[in-house]
Design a protein around this motif. Sequence first.
Motif, PDB file in Angstrom:
ATOM      1  N   LEU A  24       0.834  -1.204   0.000  1.00  0.00           N
ATOM      2  CA  LEU A  24       0.000   0.000   0.000  1.00  0.00           C
ATOM      3  C   LEU A  24       0.870   1.255   0.000  1.00  0.00           C
ATOM      4  O   LEU A  24       0.613   2.211  -0.754  1.00  0.00           O
ATOM      5  CB  LEU A  24      -0.916  -0.003   1.223  1.00  0.00           C
ATOM      6  CG  LEU A  24      -1.758   1.257   1.447  1.00  0.00           C
ATOM      7  CD1 LEU A  24      -2.732   1.470   0.287  1.00  0.00           C
ATOM      8  CD2 LEU A  24      -2.508   1.163   2.773  1.00  0.00           C
ATOM      9  N   THR A  25       1.911   1.252   0.822  1.00  0.00           N
ATOM     10  CA  THR A  25       2.812   2.403   0.896  1.00  0.00           C
ATOM     11  C   THR A  25       3.485   2.659  -0.450  1.00  0.00           C
ATOM     12  O   THR A  25       3.580   3.804  -0.907  1.00  0.00           O
ATOM     13  CB  THR A  25       3.880   2.178   1.981  1.00  0.00           C
ATOM     14  OG1 THR A  25       3.234   1.962   3.248  1.00  0.00           O
ATOM     15  CG2 THR A  25       4.810   3.370   2.099  1.00  0.00           C
ATOM     16  N   ALA A  26       3.939   1.592  -1.096  1.00  0.00           N
ATOM     17  CA  ALA A  26       4.590   1.741  -2.399  1.00  0.00           C
ATOM     18  C   ALA A  26       3.619   2.293  -3.432  1.00  0.00           C
ATOM     19  O   ALA A  26       3.989   3.132  -4.272  1.00  0.00           O
ATOM     20  CB  ALA A  26       5.147   0.392  -2.858  1.00  0.00           C
ATOM     21  N   ALA A  27       2.363   1.839  -3.387  1.00  0.00           N
ATOM     22  CA  ALA A  27       1.375   2.326  -4.342  1.00  0.00           C
ATOM     23  C   ALA A  27       1.089   3.810  -4.141  1.00  0.00           C
ATOM     24  O   ALA A  27       0.966   4.569  -5.116  1.00  0.00           O
ATOM     25  CB  ALA A  27       0.082   1.516  -4.212  1.00  0.00           C
ATOM     26  N   VAL A  28       0.995   4.231  -2.872  1.00  0.00           N
ATOM     27  CA  VAL A  28       0.739   5.644  -2.604  1.00  0.00           C
ATOM     28  C   VAL A  28       1.949   6.486  -2.988  1.00  0.00           C
ATOM     29  O   VAL A  28       1.811   7.600  -3.508  1.00  0.00           O
ATOM     30  CB  VAL A  28       0.350   5.858  -1.128  1.00  0.00           C
ATOM     31  CG1 VAL A  28       0.154   7.339  -0.832  1.00  0.00           C
ATOM     32  CG2 VAL A  28      -0.923   5.090  -0.787  1.00  0.00           C
ATOM     33  N   ARG A  29       3.138   5.966  -2.753  1.00  0.00           N
ATOM     34  CA  ARG A  29       4.349   6.680  -3.183  1.00  0.00           C
ATOM     35  C   ARG A  29       4.327   6.901  -4.696  1.00  0.00           C
ATOM     36  O   ARG A  29       4.662   7.984  -5.185  1.00  0.00           O
ATOM     37  CB  ARG A  29       5.610   5.889  -2.794  1.00  0.00           C
ATOM     38  CG  ARG A  29       6.059   6.058  -1.358  1.00  0.00           C
ATOM     39  CD  ARG A  29       7.381   5.337  -1.158  1.00  0.00           C
ATOM     40  NE  ARG A  29       7.937   5.567   0.146  1.00  0.00           N
ATOM     41  CZ  ARG A  29       8.696   6.612   0.467  1.00  0.00           C
ATOM     42  NH1 ARG A  29       8.952   7.536  -0.450  1.00  0.00           N
ATOM     43  NH2 ARG A  29       9.180   6.754   1.675  1.00  0.00           N
TER      44      ARG A  29
END
Length: 222
Positions: A24-29
Amino acid sequence: MPVTNTSESPHPALEGREDESAALTAAVRRLIAVATATTAPADATLAAARELEAVADALERHVPDPPLPKTLLHLADDGRADFAGRMSYDAVIGRHNPMALPLEVAFEPPKALLRGTFTRPYEGPPGCVHGAAIAGAFDILCAAANFVAGAAGPTARLEIVYRRPTLLGEPCLFEGEVEARQGRRVRTVGRLLQRGRVTVEATGDFVHLDRETIARMAAQLE
């Protein structure tokens, strides 16, 4: 050889879902990078915004009240614990905070190191890293140096000297270490290198506090 803190996070909010949270963090980044660069037409932009609002609504249902702590206080302040892991949601170094800077922390006692490459969302002057992002990196660098020296505590003063521009898209190496200690006062210094040249230097004053004092301060803010 430097020791990079890459062990699994002990944060209770990530139990049983660390890999999924990292995804999720990578997608938001990625979304942040795209949002600061896209020239999508108005209808596509609005459609994307509505889809993202729906995603936010779905995730918001699982936000605990009161919220879980952002930083763990029960781990030792001697450099043996996972520094980044105990700060999983930190605004500068948190692995599970998509706002965090693209930097990894490592220890080469007595030094702390940060390595990474700043991308377009962190731009200040054209082609260069924003000074505020650099200042934030130095604050966490000094905190890491204090941590490995067993002298963790809040920042009292941080002086940043910008020697030359720091370029986007170029690997950065931050080096920091404790220079002096007198009672609870800690003086920590750091520098940023790109292409082997110093671009920025920092000097910070910190107040060493034991974990019980920090925990009491945190409790007062709840």
